[in-house]
Write an enzyme that holds these catalytic residues in place. Structure first.
Site, short mmCIF file in Angstrom:
data_model
loop_
_atom_site.label_atom_id
_atom_site.label_comp_id
_atom_site.label_asym_id
_atom_site.label_seq_id
_atom_site.Cartn_x
_atom_site.Cartn_y
_atom_site.Cartn_z
N ARG A 18 -0.45 -33.99 0.37
CA ARG A 18 -1.60 -33.26 -0.18
C ARG A 18 -2.26 -34.10 -1.28
O ARG A 18 -1.61 -34.47 -2.26
CB ARG A 18 -1.15 -31.90 -0.71
N HIS A 43 0.04 -16.22 6.63
CA HIS A 43 0.39 -14.89 6.10
C HIS A 43 -0.72 -13.86 6.30
O HIS A 43 -0.46 -12.70 6.60
CB HIS A 43 0.74 -15.02 4.62
N ARG A 44 -1.97 -14.31 6.17
CA ARG A 44 -3.06 -13.33 6.25
C ARG A 44 -3.28 -12.81 7.68
O ARG A 44 -3.64 -11.66 7.88
CB ARG A 44 -4.37 -13.91 5.70
N ASN A 104 6.49 -27.07 -2.58
CA ASN A 104 5.17 -27.21 -1.95
C ASN A 104 4.14 -26.46 -2.76
O ASN A 104 3.15 -25.96 -2.23
CB ASN A 104 5.23 -26.67 -0.52
N ASP A 137 -10.98 -14.90 1.60
CA ASP A 137 -9.67 -14.45 2.08
C ASP A 137 -9.69 -12.98 2.49
O ASP A 137 -9.22 -12.61 3.57
CB ASP A 137 -8.60 -14.66 1.00
N GLU A 166 -4.93 -22.13 6.19
CA GLU A 166 -3.59 -22.30 6.76
C GLU A 166 -3.68 -22.64 8.25
O GLU A 166 -2.86 -23.35 8.80
CB GLU A 166 -2.77 -21.03 6.57
N ARG A 210 -8.89 -20.16 10.94
CA ARG A 210 -8.84 -18.70 10.93
C ARG A 210 -9.91 -18.04 11.80
O ARG A 210 -9.72 -16.92 12.28
CB ARG A 210 -8.92 -18.17 9.50
N SER A 240 -11.23 -29.58 -4.73
CA SER A 240 -10.39 -28.43 -5.03
C SER A 240 -10.67 -28.01 -6.46
O SER A 240 -10.70 -28.85 -7.37
CB SER A 240 -8.92 -28.80 -4.88
N SER A 241 -10.87 -26.74 -6.68
CA SER A 241 -11.13 -26.27 -8.04
C SER A 241 -9.86 -26.38 -8.88
O SER A 241 -9.91 -26.25 -10.09
CB SER A 241 -11.61 -24.82 -8.01
N ASP A 256 6.40 -20.45 -5.04
CA ASP A 256 5.60 -21.23 -5.99
C ASP A 256 5.97 -20.94 -7.45
O ASP A 256 6.03 -21.84 -8.28
CB ASP A 256 4.10 -20.94 -5.78
N LYS A 285 4.59 -16.13 1.95
CA LYS A 285 3.77 -17.03 1.12
C LYS A 285 3.22 -16.28 -0.09
O LYS A 285 3.17 -16.81 -1.20
CB LYS A 285 2.64 -17.59 1.99
#
Ligand code: DC
Length: 673
Positions: free
Chosen positions: A127, A398-399, A97, A323, A351, A354, A174-175, A52, A426
């Site tokens: 998106r 990733h988490r 992305n 998260d 993602e 979860r 989305s903030s 990113d 990520k």
């Protein structure tokens, strides 16, 4: 980064030392955009290096920012709100992305004006961005879609700004939309500009980060609750000169948990952020403390050690730390009683789903898990005997991958298999390397695979490729003897018994370094020099000297570090690593080996004669197998593999299969789900 199919974590016992974590993604891209739009140069310290941020930097450079790197510091000279003249041609920006690049850049460029086309990878074009575009249109921006309505790619032209009325923006999608406007509008604040949030504002901690960063760049946004934001007339983005990017607080949660679970004799120190962090996930510290962690913190550091043990179970509303809360689910494996995490409905739309993912994978380890639409309740396996060796699916999340590494501290000392470990890239490409730098394995449990055999049997190729496939370290012990012989020759020594002690002294202090395929002696690249037949003969001569073999012992054993080792040589299984998990003795007929060596030399442009090669090879075999110390012979428990008629891939598959058969992981189809 581990780009392997899976990464097996050996059982881990303790943790300590210091880790430095990568910069926060949210802060990194905000800093870059604000620095780019400001006048003056900003020295950005500890910027996150990820996909990113990379696309953002490329885009900013294209817009005319000057970027210079100096070690870990990036110097970015901003545009002062003015873009360079492109003589009417549209500037095309490709943003991969990266939502954190697309949205704020779209807003900033649309209010400044010019000719731009913003695009990304196919997934980026799925998106939604319609709410931001609507808000920008309401403001008088000339912005439209180049493809499907409501989605990138976008086209941007010159605006006719209407700043009198409050600008409406939706807060419940989305903030990032609000963040984008807040960062863009100071560029045109010729009067007070008001933004009004429609709907309930989600992810408020991220807006706090935005406001905080704006303040650092000289813009004091006035806020009335979370509904109305005013950018005061005359606001101007001004570089603060130096910006430190805080370490990512969500990434820190794994190391906070690591300290709470495993830092017994010394604390684990996390550098890059402190308790006063502006990131919402820093509140994870409170929850970790409630579970028993002992936490100390200063301006830019946190120290964690084990407090209560077992950990204390918790019933906690996790809405404010969505998260990092996943990490609490892992800590629950070391707690007495059920831990209940509630108000985590947002986990279902991240993602991956979860809640479902964590429940499924935790059950594989033997935990009792209950899940609901917006909660999860975890109870640790009932005693060491109830733990199971898990093959953890990571869902490209990733988490999930980072979380489950914490299961390696299980009291049953079982390994944990993490599938697709590269998904951590990520946010934290070097997560596992960082973990291995802070964690110690259960004594004797770092896996070693030995591949011994005569010269030109293909063991080097097999061992190094196997190491690559497993993500393990690789020891080419033959290279150590070759380097020793070279260093001894350069020191003017004769390579025979008369100089044994002197050669051993050289071997004991060998300034050798392996960098992938490259071998260095005192910084000099000697990869080619040690690969000649003559160098092999020299190596064979010094390797017959017992004192030399002894002198190289510690160096060789030092390669046995997390997550594992594949070692090739002559005595890996018999002498250096006698307790290795798997020992393979690789052979091939002398004729085959001579032919392979011949091909190898020819392909390098070195002329060679197959008959003399075979004679050399047999002479070397004879010396290696008949010498007094550590002669070349299969270890008693070695598996023999004659690869005369096998391709390299077939040999690797065979050894890989032997290895996998020795692991406690059940095939995926038999795992409890
Ligand atoms: O594997 P290689 O050809 O690079 O090894 C060079 C020499 O080093 C070989 O002739 C024997 C010696 N050697 C050894 O004695 N013990 C080892 N573990 C590896 C190599």
């Amino acid at each position: 980064m581990y780009a392997t199919e899976f990464l097996d974590l050996p059982p881990l016992a303790s943790a300590g030392g210091t880790v430095v974590l990568p910069g926060s993604k949210s802060i990194s891209n905000r800093v870059l955009l604000l620095a780019a739009m400001s006048a003056g140069t900003t020295a950005v310290h500890d910027l996150l290096d990820s996909d990113d941020t990379r696309v953002m930097l490329v885009a900013l450079e294209k817009l005319g920012c000057r970027i210079r790197r100096e070690g870990a510091v990036l110097h970015l000279t901003g545009l002062g709100g003015k873009l360079q003249d492109t003589a009417g041609a549209a500037v095309a920006l490709f943003l991969g992305n990266a939502g954190t690049a697309m949205r704020p850049l779209a807003a900033a460029l649309a209010v400044i004006g010019g000719q731009f086309e913003l695009s990304g990878v196919p997934r980026m074009h799925e998106r939604p961005i319609g709410d931001l575009v609507d808000a920008l249109k309401a403001l008088g921006c000339d912005i439209g879609y180049l493809g499907q309505e409501g989605f990138p790619p976008l086209r941007i032209g010159t605006p006719r700004l209407k700043l009198d009325d409050p600008i409406p923006v939706r807060g419940d999608v989305s903030s990032q939309f609000l963040t984008a406007l807040l960062m863009a509008l100071p560029l045109v604040a010729t009067k007070d500009i008001v933004i009004e949030v429609k709907g309930e504002l989600i992810s408020k901690p991220y807006i706090e980060i935005t406001l905080n960063m704006l303040a650092r760049f000289g813009v004091a946004v006035r806020r009335e609750g979370w509904r109305r934001f005013t950018i005061p007339e005359g606001s101007q983005l001004r570089s603060p000169g130096i910006m430190h990017v805080e370490a990512d607080a969500s990434s820190a949660s794994y190391f906070v948990a690591l300290g709470a679970v495993a830092a017994e004799s010394q604390p684990l120190r996390i550098e890059g952020l402190g308790r006063a962090s502006i990131q919402g996930d820093i509140r994870f510290l409170d929850a970790a403390e409630a579970m028993g962690a002992q936490v100390k913190s200063g301006p830019n550091w946190i120290e964690v050690r084990r407090g209560a043990w077992p950990l204390k179970a918790l019933d906690i509303d996790c809405n404010h730390i969505p998260d990092a809360a996943m990490t609490l689910a892992m800590m629950a494996l070391y707690a007495e009683g059920p831990t209940r995490l509630t108000n985590i409905g947002s986990w279902r739309v991240k993602e991956t789903d979860r809640i479902a993912a964590m429940a499924c994978e935790l059950r594989k380890l033997g935990a009792k898990v209950e899940e609901g639409p917006d909660f999860i309740c975890i109870e640790a396996p009932a005693g060491a005997g109830a733990w199971k060796a898990g093959r953890i699916h990571t869902y490209d999340d990733h988490r999930v991958a980072m979380c489950f590494s914490l299961a390696a501290f299980n009291p049953a000392a079982l390994p944990v298999r993490i599938e697709d470990p590269k998904c951590v890239a990520k946010t934290f490409p070097d997560y596992f390397e960082t973990l291995f730098s802070a964690a110690q394995p259960v004594v004797g449990r770092v896996p070693v695979i030995c591949v011994d055999g005569p010269t030109a049997s293909g063991k080097g190729t097999l061992a190094s490729q196997l190491a690559e496939r497993l993500g393990y370290h690789y020891l080419d012990s033959g290279a150590l003897y070759r380097v020793t012989a070279l260093a001894a020759r350069r020191a003017g020594l004769e390579l025979g018994p008369s100089q044994e002690q002197a050669i051993a002294a050289v071997a004991a202090k060998l300034p050798v370094r392996f960098q992938g395929e490259r071998v260095e002696l005192g910084g000099e690249d000697i990869s080619e020099t040690i690969r000649t037949e003559a160098a092999g003969m020299d190596a064979s001569a010094v390797s017959a000297l017992p004192a030399v073999r002894e002198a190289l012992m510690d160096l060789q054993r030092g390669f046995k570090t997390l997550p594992g080792l594949v070692a090739d040589g002559r005595d890996m299984g018999t002498v250096v690593f006698p307790t290795a998990t798997l020992k393979v003795y690789l052979t091939a007929t002398a004729a085959q080996r001579a032919e392979r060596r011949h091909k190898q030399l020819i392909s390098k442009g070195i002329s060679a004669n197959i008959t003399s090669l075979r004679a050399d090879l047999e002479a070397r075999d004879l010396r290696d197998t008949t010498r007094a110390v550590a002669p070349l012979t299969p270890a008693q428990d070695a598996l023999l593999l004659d690869n005369s008629l096998l391709t390299i891939d077939a040999s690797i598959s065979q050894v890989f299969q032997w290895w996998d058969d020795r692991q406690p992981f059940k095939p995926a189809s038999l795992q409890a789900t």
